[in-house]
Design an enzyme around this catalytic site. Structure first.
Site: not given
Length: 513
Positions: A152, A182, A257
């Site tokens: 992402h 992901d 992230s």
């Protein structure tokens, strides 16, 4: 010596002894006071040998990077209204830091009022350019510069820049990405450079309560270190079919992230991916992809640029307490097959609707998510031994694993035009049913809103295909199946329902009055 003299002698001795005792008392009082003053001094404690994570961080931090993502933007013009920039943006003077900041990110004021002379060439259509769209974290896993991050983070990008811990900026290219987990892999464009890198650890050895250290790029601030403990294992947050997150309480925020979570050996045991937060900031609930999952995916992305997973072609659902009771299962484990896909590996091997898959190659299946992970980790072409519960006994079926096909979205719902006529009522379940027009099952035409059937999601238009794995065509067939289940001591019956081309199972308790 006379008694009088002895008495006087004793009195004298006693007096001398008392005087000595009093003198001694005064002598002792001085040092005691000095001791009290010494105790009032500041306390000094020798720290334990391991007082922090500085040594660990010093070694792993050079391998953690910031990832900047840009996207090509089509030709734009500065004339007319603009859709970027906060209210009051155009009131800021030229040269204001905030104005420069927003323009650097491709944002212009709503209705730029600058004169044509001040705009210079800005009034002409601007050629396509790259605009920052995302930033996150990553970590180097090889000497030649492969970087792991989240899908992402990179999914909307066309160009990628990796910023090292010392501030060096290097271009990178996307090697491959896997939306299902992901995860993504970048390759730094610096063929002559040797990078500091970190290795994946074994997350299966990590226990709840163990220390973890998170390193990343929160809010674009650059390398930031936080610490915490493992709060839980095996978390399902609804992100995808392979959810199996490690929950940690280290501070993780936007921009973290793709960054690593280290154990105290400096090995990566998780990739920070998501947080739970009502405010958008860290509240001590963060989720990391386990290293065991990441390593398998990353290896395939580097070798092939994509991930190939095992697939058997079944629609499955959890085994609830009622379903377990209806099938005679001792535990609420496994995955019940709602329907095998036509010509899929499971159907070809003989797997049927209503079978409960309880193990794969001897490993217990806890739930549908666990089955999906176990099958996905088997290479296409290999055979797997599936243990299934069928007709009150376990049996083993060998299935040849196939490659998972690309997702094909299922379109639209299919309506049922059967008006049902008057229908027959199953009073004990609050259902009214009629035979289906094609003779395959019975159609539910009405559901008592206060019934067990309504509580379990049965709706008008659903088709009851079977009861306790016995096909039914009339209400009488349903009643016979219920009676047989009751006589065998079952506390529930298992209904197979069909609706909108989807099959599912619902267990209804037997009303024993």
């Amino acid at each position: 010596m006379s008694r009088a003299r002895i008495s006087n002698y004793r009195k004298g001795v006693a007096a001398v002894a008392l005087s000595a005792a009093l003198a001694g008392a005064f002598v002792v009082t001085g040092p005691l006071g000095a001791l009290n003053e010494a105790r009032a001094e500041a306390v000094h404690v020798t720290p334990p040998p391991q007082a922090g994570f500085a040594d660990l961080v010093e070694k792993v931090r050079p391998a953690v990077v910031s990832v900047r993502v840009k996207k090509d933007v089509q030709e734009t013009s500065n004339r007319g209204p603009q859709f970027f920039g906060p209210p009051g943006f155009d009131q800021l003077p030229d040269g204001h830091p905030l104005k420069r900041f927003f323009r650097d990110f491709g944002m212009e004021p709503r209705g730029d009022s600058r004169s044509d002379n001040r705009r210079g060439k800005a009034n002409k259509p601007r050629p396509g350019h790259e605009r920052p769209v995302a930033q996150g974290s990553g970590f180097v896993i090889s000497e030649d510069g492969y970087v792991v991050t989240n899908n992402h983070v990179v999914s909307d990008g066309d160009a990628y820049t990796v910023v090292l811990d010392d501030g060096t900026e290097l271009d990178a290219k996307l090697i491959g990405a896997d939306p299902r987990t992901d995860l993504a892999v970048l390759k730094i464009n610096a063929p002559k450079r040797k990078f500091v890198y970190v290795a994946f650890g074994d997350d299966n050895k990590v226990r709840v309560g163990d220390w973890v250290v998170a390193v990343g790029n929160p809010f674009g601030l650059g390398g930031t270190v936080t610490s915490g403990i493992v709060s839980a294992r095996g978390r399902d947050i609804g992100a995808g079919p392979y959810d199996d997150f490690i929950q940690i309480d280290a501070a993780v925020n936007k921009g973290n992230s793709g960054g690593p979570a280290f154990d105290l050996s400096g090995e990566v045991i998780g990739i920070n991916t998501a947080i739970f937060s009502p405010s958008g900031g860290s509240v001590g609930i963060a989720f990391a992809i386990p290293s065991s999952t990441a390593k398998q995916v990353v290896d395939q992305l580097i070798k092939k640029g994509s991930v190939e997973r095992g697939w058997i072609g079944v629609q499955i659902q959890p085994v609830t307490k009622d379903i377990a009771a209806s099938l005679g299962l001792a535990e609420e484990k496994g995955a019940i097959v709602a329907s095998p896909q036509d010509d899929g590996p499971a159907a070809k091997a003989g797997i049927k609707a209503g079978d409960v898959i309880t193990a794969v190659n001897g490993e217990t299946v806890q739930d549908p998510r666990d089955l999906a992970r176990k099958v996905a980790n088997i290479a296409p072409g290999e055979k797997a031994a599936l243990t299934v519960w069928r007709k009150n006994k376990a049996e083993e079926i060998n299935v040849t694993i196939a490659a998972m096909p690309n997702d094909k979205g299922k379109s639209g719902s299919q309506s049922n035009d059967n008006d049902g006529g008057q229908g027959e009522t199953l009073d004990s379940y609050g259902l009214t049913v009629v035979p289906s027009e094609d003779g395959k099952g019975v159609v539910v035409t009405d559901v008592d809103p206060d019934s067990d059937a309504a509580d379990r999601g049965i709706r008008s238009g659903d088709v009851i295909v079977s009861v306790n794995n016995q096909t039914v065509k009339t209400a009488g067939d349903i009643n016979k199946a219920i009676t047989a289940a009751e006589k065998s001591g079952r506390k529930a019956v298992l209904l197979q329902l069909q609706s909108n081309d989807q099959s599912r199972f619902v267990a209804l308790p037997i009303n024993q009055e």
